[in-house]
Structure formats: structure tokens, C-alpha cells
Scaffold this motif. Structure first.
Motif, PDB file in Angstrom:
ATOM      1  N   PRO A  14     -61.887  66.347 -22.158  1.00 14.71           N
ATOM      2  CA  PRO A  14     -61.677  64.997 -22.719  1.00 14.71           C
ATOM      3  C   PRO A  14     -60.667  64.202 -21.906  1.00 14.71           C
ATOM      4  O   PRO A  14     -59.700  64.760 -21.364  1.00 14.71           O
ATOM      5  N   SER A  15     -60.867  62.897 -21.843  1.00 15.57           N
ATOM      6  CA  SER A  15     -59.916  62.054 -21.119  1.00 15.57           C
ATOM      7  C   SER A  15     -58.591  61.949 -21.863  1.00 15.57           C
ATOM      8  O   SER A  15     -57.540  61.703 -21.266  1.00 15.57           O
ATOM      9  N   SER A  16     -58.639  62.109 -23.202  1.00 16.59           N
ATOM     10  CA  SER A  16     -57.426  62.134 -24.011  1.00 16.59           C
ATOM     11  C   SER A  16     -57.637  63.149 -25.119  1.00 16.59           C
ATOM     12  O   SER A  16     -58.781  63.431 -25.500  1.00 16.59           O
ATOM     13  N   LEU A  17     -56.556  63.712 -25.625  1.00 16.50           N
ATOM     14  CA  LEU A  17     -56.722  64.783 -26.611  1.00 16.50           C
ATOM     15  C   LEU A  17     -55.597  64.750 -27.646  1.00 16.50           C
ATOM     16  O   LEU A  17     -54.416  64.716 -27.311  1.00 16.50           O
ATOM     17  N   THR A  18     -56.003  64.767 -28.903  1.00 16.27           N
ATOM     18  CA  THR A  18     -55.078  64.921 -30.026  1.00 16.27           C
ATOM     19  C   THR A  18     -55.434  66.202 -30.756  1.00 16.27           C
ATOM     20  O   THR A  18     -56.602  66.441 -31.073  1.00 16.27           O
ATOM     21  N   ILE A  19     -54.435  67.026 -31.027  1.00 15.88           N
ATOM     22  CA  ILE A  19     -54.646  68.254 -31.779  1.00 15.88           C
ATOM     23  C   ILE A  19     -54.284  68.000 -33.237  1.00 15.88           C
ATOM     24  O   ILE A  19     -53.184  67.525 -33.540  1.00 15.88           O
ATOM     25  N   ALA A  20     -55.214  68.291 -34.143  1.00 19.66           N
ATOM     26  CA  ALA A  20     -54.921  68.235 -35.575  1.00 19.66           C
ATOM     27  C   ALA A  20     -54.113  69.477 -35.918  1.00 19.66           C
ATOM     28  O   ALA A  20     -54.650  70.584 -36.008  1.00 19.66           O
ATOM     29  N   LEU A  21     -52.819  69.296 -36.085  1.00 18.25           N
ATOM     30  CA  LEU A  21     -51.883  70.419 -36.195  1.00 18.25           C
ATOM     31  C   LEU A  21     -51.441  70.619 -37.645  1.00 18.25           C
ATOM     32  O   LEU A  21     -50.664  69.838 -38.188  1.00 18.25           O
ATOM     33  N   SER A  22     -51.946  71.684 -38.261  1.00 22.83           N
ATOM     34  CA  SER A  22     -51.603  71.970 -39.656  1.00 22.83           C
ATOM     35  C   SER A  22     -50.279  72.712 -39.789  1.00 22.83           C
ATOM     36  O   SER A  22     -49.617  72.636 -40.822  1.00 22.83           O
ATOM     37  N   GLY A  23     -49.915  73.461 -38.750  1.00 20.57           N
ATOM     38  CA  GLY A  23     -48.735  74.320 -38.816  1.00 20.57           C
ATOM     39  C   GLY A  23     -49.102  75.780 -38.931  1.00 20.57           C
ATOM     40  O   GLY A  23     -48.234  76.648 -38.970  1.00 20.57           O
TER      41      GLY A  23
END
Length: 261
Positions: A14-23
């Protein structure tokens, strides 16, 4: 260290990436792997707060992001404003994840979640919401199960986090069909934190069922309680419950608050 080629490929594509971080360990490991593959400036972490998210998970996320120098955004996905979610149907997770992924989509970046192969064998309505929003599952793409994720966590230097017990959202402690109430979430979180302080990092759940309040402990832990320690556990829970409500102790069973009608 070198990441598995398939995992690295999934993370850098991906050109940009966000991680959905639950913990939890899956999303923490994915975040560390993404930073390893893309560099700390190439990934953003996003953590949703709500009454259903344990305070310890949010604290863990903040500490992780600061320690690793990763950008972190805290959002409110707004699921508690959705009556479909609050009604707690069998597919409650679908509504929760729909709000979360919809909120993350507004950031204009590709979103990835820490789903692993083991998750695909369970009933996970949240995965439907993930598909609807184009969420990536790099661990699935890399053919990694939970054991492999924990092994990668150790290789990435995450230390004790590699052994972090599974801890789904607090709403999972409410029996299907009982309304999800923020006050119940606060009681559950407080009870579980109190018991971890008393018993250590053992597997445990505090559940609200139609029949009353139940605390589940790993069977070996429950069997090993002395009469004195058992009384201490019950007293600690009773202090948190409203109006002197009785509590039952029983062995832990995954998903025991879930009723699939």
C-alpha cells in the motif's frame, strides 16, 4: 531480523498504511512488523476508545507507540450511539467494526488489521465489515496463525507482550441479547483489573449473564485456589458489583456469553 517475504510484501504494497490497533498481541505485532518493513514514518497507528475497550489496552497502546516512535491517532468510533450495536445481537461485532472501519476510512489511508488464520475458523461477523471496507489482513496473506504471530513478536523484540493473553472487547462479556451498557463495562473492567492484581496475568473473564454475574478462571487456576484465596476472589468481585449481588466462580470457557440463536 528479516520478515517473511509474503508478510513484508503485504505490508509494503500500500502507498499508505494505518494499523487498527486494539492493544492485543496480534495488532501490536502487526504494528511492529509494519514499522520494520516501512520505517516508522511509513505507518500510522489508530486506536479506538469506548466503554468496551479496557483501560489497560489503551495504556498499552500509548506506551507501545511512544516506545517505538510511531504516530498514534485516538478516535471514538461511535458504536455506542448505534442501537443495533447496543441491542447486542449475535452479530454485534459487525456493527462495532463497521463504525470503526468507517471512521478509519475517513483518514484516506489503507487500513490493516491483525487478523490471523485461527480467526477464520471462528464466528467473526467483524470480518464481514472488514471486507466491506477493504481492510487488509497481512497475517492471513502470509499464512500465519496465532502461534506464528507470537513467534514473530518475540523475534521483533516485543518481550513479555508476546505472551499477552487474548483479551477481546469488554462487550464480549455480556450475554447475547442483553443490552450493552457502559456501566456494566466499567464494572467488568474494574473486576478483571482487581483480579489480575490478586492472581497475576492469568486467563479470566467477568461476565454478565441472564442468570447473574460470573467470574471464569483458567481451570488450573480455579482448581488451585485455597479456600482463603477463593474467599478473597469472591470478596474482591462483590466489592465492585451493585447491591451485594452474588457472584459465581467457574472454569473459563471461550465465548460462553455468546448465544447463537
Amino acid at each position: 531480523m528479516t520478515l517473511p517475504d509474503t508478510l513484508r510484501g503485504a505490508l509494503i504494497k500500500p502507498s499508505s498504511l494505518t494499523i487498527a490497533l486494539s492493544g492485543g498481541i496480534d495488532s501490536l505485532t502487526l504494528s511492529a512488523a509494519a514499522a520494520h518493513a516501512r520505517g516508522v514514518d511509513g505507518v500510522t497507528l489508530c486506536h479506538a476508545i469506548s466503554p468496551a475497550v479496557p483501560a489497560a489496552a489503551t495504556a498499552r497502546v500509548r506506551d507501545f507507540a511512544a516506545t517505538h516512535g510511531l504516530a498514534l491517532r485516538i478516535v471514538d468510533a461511535g458504536e455506542f450511539q448505534d442501537e443495533a450495536y447496543r441491542a447486542n445481537p449475535v452479530n454485534r461485532c459487525y456493527f462495532c467494526k463497521s463504525h470503526l472501519y468507517g471512521r478509519l476510512a475517513q483518514l484516506g489511508r489503507t487500513v490493516a488489521a491483525g487478523t490471523n488464520l485461527d480467526d477464520l475458523s471462528d464466528y467473526r461477523p467483524g470480518l464481514v465489515a472488514a471486507d466491506e471496507h477493504g481492510v487488509l489482513h497481512p497475517f492471513v496473506a502470509a499464512g500465519m496463525d496465532k502461534k506464528a504471530v507470537r513467534g514473530l513478536a518475540r523475534q521483533l523484540g516485543l518481550g513479555d507482550l508476546a505472551d499477552l493473553p487474548a483479551a477481546p472487547c469488554l462487550a464480549s462479556r455480556i450475554e447475547t441479547g442483553l443490552r450493552v451498557d457502559p456501566e456494566d463495562m466499567r464494572v467488568i473492567d474494574a473486576v478483571e483489573e482487581d483480579l489480575r492484581g490478586l492472581l497475576g496475568g492469568v486467563t479470566l473473564r467477568c461476565r454478565r449473564l441472564r442468570t447473574g454475574w460470573v467470574v471464569e478462571l483458567a481451570e488450573d487456576v480455579l482448581d488451585g485456589l485455597t479456600s482463603v484465596r477463593r474467599a478473597q476472589v469472591i470478596a474482591a468481585v462483590a466489592d465492585r458489583l451493585p447491591g451485594g449481588i452474588a457472584v459465581t466462580l467457574r472454569p473459563y470457557k471461550k465465548g460462553s456469553a455468546f448465544v447463537h440463536e
